[in-house]
Scaffold this active site. Structure first.
Site, mmCIF file in Angstrom:
data_model
loop_
_atom_site.group_PDB
_atom_site.id
_atom_site.type_symbol
_atom_site.label_atom_id
_atom_site.label_comp_id
_atom_site.label_asym_id
_atom_site.label_seq_id
_atom_site.Cartn_x
_atom_site.Cartn_y
_atom_site.Cartn_z
ATOM 1 N N GLU A 152 39.992 36.641 48.751
ATOM 2 C CA GLU A 152 40.311 37.839 47.411
ATOM 3 C C GLU A 152 41.379 38.270 47.802
ATOM 4 O O GLU A 152 41.699 39.186 48.593
ATOM 5 C CB GLU A 152 39.601 38.536 47.590
ATOM 6 C CG GLU A 152 39.401 38.867 46.378
ATOM 7 C CD GLU A 152 38.640 40.462 46.023
ATOM 8 O OE1 GLU A 152 38.183 41.052 47.583
ATOM 9 O OE2 GLU A 152 37.602 41.256 45.245
ATOM 10 N N ASP B 290 30.297 36.274 52.305
ATOM 11 C CA ASP B 290 31.381 36.696 51.940
ATOM 12 C C ASP B 290 31.844 37.501 53.372
ATOM 13 O O ASP B 290 30.448 38.261 54.280
ATOM 14 C CB ASP B 290 30.545 38.023 51.016
ATOM 15 C CG ASP B 290 31.684 38.673 50.214
ATOM 16 O OD1 ASP B 290 30.980 38.381 48.730
ATOM 17 O OD2 ASP B 290 32.523 38.894 50.563
ATOM 18 N N ASP C 206 36.653 39.326 51.696
ATOM 19 C CA ASP C 206 36.895 40.661 50.754
ATOM 20 C C ASP C 206 38.411 40.723 50.891
ATOM 21 O O ASP C 206 38.614 41.772 52.294
ATOM 22 C CB ASP C 206 36.054 41.175 51.331
ATOM 23 C CG ASP C 206 36.407 42.391 50.315
ATOM 24 O OD1 ASP C 206 35.881 42.400 48.682
ATOM 25 O OD2 ASP C 206 36.117 43.711 50.786
ATOM 26 N N HIS D 212 31.136 39.636 40.314
ATOM 27 C CA HIS D 212 30.096 40.951 40.728
ATOM 28 C C HIS D 212 31.107 42.402 40.471
ATOM 29 O O HIS D 212 30.827 42.974 40.011
ATOM 30 C CB HIS D 212 30.004 41.340 41.571
ATOM 31 C CG HIS D 212 30.802 40.812 43.111
ATOM 32 N ND1 HIS D 212 31.546 40.069 43.070
ATOM 33 C CD2 HIS D 212 31.072 41.897 43.766
ATOM 34 C CE1 HIS D 212 32.090 40.862 43.713
ATOM 35 N NE2 HIS D 212 31.865 41.524 44.289
ATOM 36 N N ASP D 213 32.441 41.888 39.915
ATOM 37 C CA ASP D 213 33.369 43.106 39.447
ATOM 38 C C ASP D 213 34.022 42.930 38.452
ATOM 39 O O ASP D 213 35.002 44.033 38.330
ATOM 40 C CB ASP D 213 34.895 42.774 40.510
ATOM 41 C CG ASP D 213 34.241 43.081 42.232
ATOM 42 O OD1 ASP D 213 35.216 42.622 43.144
ATOM 43 O OD2 ASP D 213 33.304 43.809 42.867
#
Ligand code: TEU
Ligand code: CA
Length: 557
Positions: free
Chosen positions: A256, A98, A199, A332-333
């Protein structure tokens, strides 16, 4: 020239702190993940996306990095990482890291030096601005509530943080910053890492002059995503990153991109763009946005199927032949999909989990399975504020209920229970023993109490389980050019109960039908002319009859 192996792949996302604890400190770690690689392999995944494991003060569970070249102590050592990577490769699994480079931790050495003065070598590694009339330089609000600016007395200036004050934004206008990022990327790629999830990478180019953002009536701050997403130099930065780093490795990249449109995504993922391979878009997971813009994503209203179909179909149609989609319900969000888009009641949980899996995995793009999704895991249905640990949820409660007083406690608790990221961060449910086999110590975060009935031990090698169904979905993709490369044809966009579509490739057609309701209904898509039913979540097939949450896929040769 690299093969586009990422087009045929399925990615399994591991949230390391919640996956498997190996040293009984209650926190998941790298040796624990290494022990569980055979489980991921058995599911059929090809790639693992690992959330951040770098040194971090953990203000945002690792998305605030203080040292990009060292492993967070609780996860293990660099030797543990090297062993994980070698074990994954040995088992035919690739590993994505990530990449969090829109911002660092405020504990990163760069920021510690930058904040000291206006003329040190790191002074311009971050985004500093003088006060305007004694206040913040503009009206931007943080994604995590409050202003996106914090004052530093040593410089008599504000610094920008789109997220928490502990996450200062890097200044990508500074070529030294970009070279630092490219260098740390090469550090991991030279170790053999197979790519990056990037990210909020579409936030790195800020608009010239940092103008005010659109501000809803009576809102405390402007909408920072509207102001910053997909900024003016983003393509240039991504092309430079590709030219200097990405193009030298046979890797996979996924950016993302909160707020990006299909048009933006084609510019980033176009086959001739030489930027990224695919993006995580947010249109289908932002449909539950509150009618009151001051409340942002916080809502507890069900998503309308027609809206969900429109969002997914738009991305399928507009990227087809021009770019590449990622396919996800969970991460995870996001809250757990079976609770958000399906039905997590005991009667319909498994049926709707399989239905959602089918609906997503038969689309064009690279599917992502978030840990526990393959088990049909659900939201926790929290009832109290003290059950949450995620700063985004807690900050939102405090700003909206306590400070702005625009929503009352019971309503906000209902919103949090429905949407909070914490729903996805409970420890992995391995079996029905104490702590679900995740740890022998008290887990860092409370388990979902339903682990006693929803767990891997109860599903692996059980032919009717959600896990076994996901195995079959993944195996179908591995064996089908039609699923991977077929074009997309939407059927009945206004149908409020059924999501149906076709995929076409080299004279063959796949028909996918999913009943999103607990009603028994009928729909005729000439399925009686199909060669056969490929997969379904009911043992038998009643042709045009669709039972509650029934999904089925037909092949027409
Ligand atoms: O998420 C960015 C982001 O878009 C989320 O904050 C999202 O807007 C919000 O949760 C609503 O869905 C990335 C990471 O995935 C997240 O975990 C980090 O907290 C954030 O960036 C900051 O690094
Ligand atoms: Ca541990």
């Amino acid at each position: 020239m690299s093969t586009q192996w990422w087009k045929n792949s399925v990615v399994y996302q591991v949230y390391p702190r919640s996956f498997q604890d190996s040293n009984n400190d209650g926190i998941g770690d790298l040796p624990g993940l290494t022990q569980r690689l055979p489980y991921i392999k058995k599911l059929g995944a090809d790639v693992i996306w690992l959330n951040p494991i770098y040194k971090s003060p953990d203000k945002d569970n690792g998305y605030d990095i203080s040292d990009y070249r060292n492993i967070q102590d609780v996860y293990g050592s660099m030797a543990d990482f090297d062993h994980l990577l070698a074990s994954a490769h040995q088992q035919g699994l690739k590993l994505l890291m990530d990449l969090v480079v829109n911002h660092t931790s405020d504990q990163h050495d760069w920021f510690q030096q930058s904040r000291q003065s206006r003329d040190n070598p790191y002074a311009d590694y971050y985004i500093w601005r003088d006060p305007v009339d004694g206040h913040e330089p503009n009206n931007w609000g943080s994604f995590f509530s409050g202003s996106a600016w914090t004052f530093e007395p040593k410089r008599q200036q504000y610094y920008l943080h789109l997220f928490a004050p502990g996450q200062p934004d890097l200044n990508w206008e500074n070529p030294k910053v970009r070279q630092e990022v490219y260098s740390l990327m090469k550090f991991w790629l030279d170790k053999g890492v197979d790519g990056f999830r990037m990210d909020v990478i579409n936030l790195i180019s800020k608009p010239a002059g940092l103008p005010d953002a659109p501000q809803a009536p009576n809102a405390l701050y402007g909408d920072v995503q509207a102001a910053v997403a997909d900024g003016p130099k983003l393509n240039a930065y991504l092309k430079e990153m590709n030219e200097q780093v990405l193009s030298h490795y046979d890797i996979m990249t996924v950016g993302e991109m909160p707020g990006s449109t299909p048009e933006d995504a084609i510019a980033y993922t176009g086959f001739d763009a030489h930027e990224l391979n695919m993006v995580f878009q947010f249109e289908h997971v932002s449909l539950s946005a509150n009618p009151d813009p001051r409340l942002g994503k916080w809502n507890d209203q069900p998503v309308k199927l027609v809206d969900l179909k429109a969002a997914l179909s738009r991305w399928q149609k507009e990227l087809d032949g021009h770019g590449w989609n990622s396919l996800y319900w969970n991460n995870h969000d996001q809250p757990r999909a079976v609770s958000r888009f399906g039905n997590d009641s005991p009667k319909y949980r498994e049926l709707s989990a399989k239905m959602l899996g089918t609906t997503l995995h038969m689309l064009q793009g690279t599917p992502y399975v978030y840990e526990g999704e393959e088990l049909g895991e659900t939201n926790v249905h929290y009832t109290r504020l003290d059950q949450y640990e995620d700063l985004e949820s807690i900050n939102a409660y405090n700003q909206l209920v306590k400070q702005e007083k625009i929503v009352d406690d019971p309503t906000m608790l209902s919103y949090l229970a429905n949407i909070s990221r914490d729903n996805a961060r409970t420890p992995m449910q391995w079996d029905n023993t104490t702590n679900a086999g995740f740890s022998k110590a008290q887990p860092w975060f409370a388990l979902n109490p339903n682990y006693t009935s929803i767990n891997a031990a109860a599903e692996v090698d059980q032919p009717d389980s959600v896990f076994s169904y996901y195995q079959r979905l993944i195996a179908l993709r591995h064996d089908s050019d039609l699923i991977v490369h077929g074009t997309y044809e939407e059927l009945d966009p206004n149908d409020e109960q059924v999501f149906a579509y076709r995929r076409h490739y080299q004279g063959q057609t796949l028909l996918v039908i999913s009943n999103f309701t607990d009603q028994t209904i009928t729909r005729d898509y000439q399925q009686d002319q199909a060669d056969h039913r490929v997969i379904g979540n009911y043992a038998d097939d009643l042709g045009t009859t669709l039972r509650p949450y029934e999904t089925k896929v037909y092949l027409f040769k």
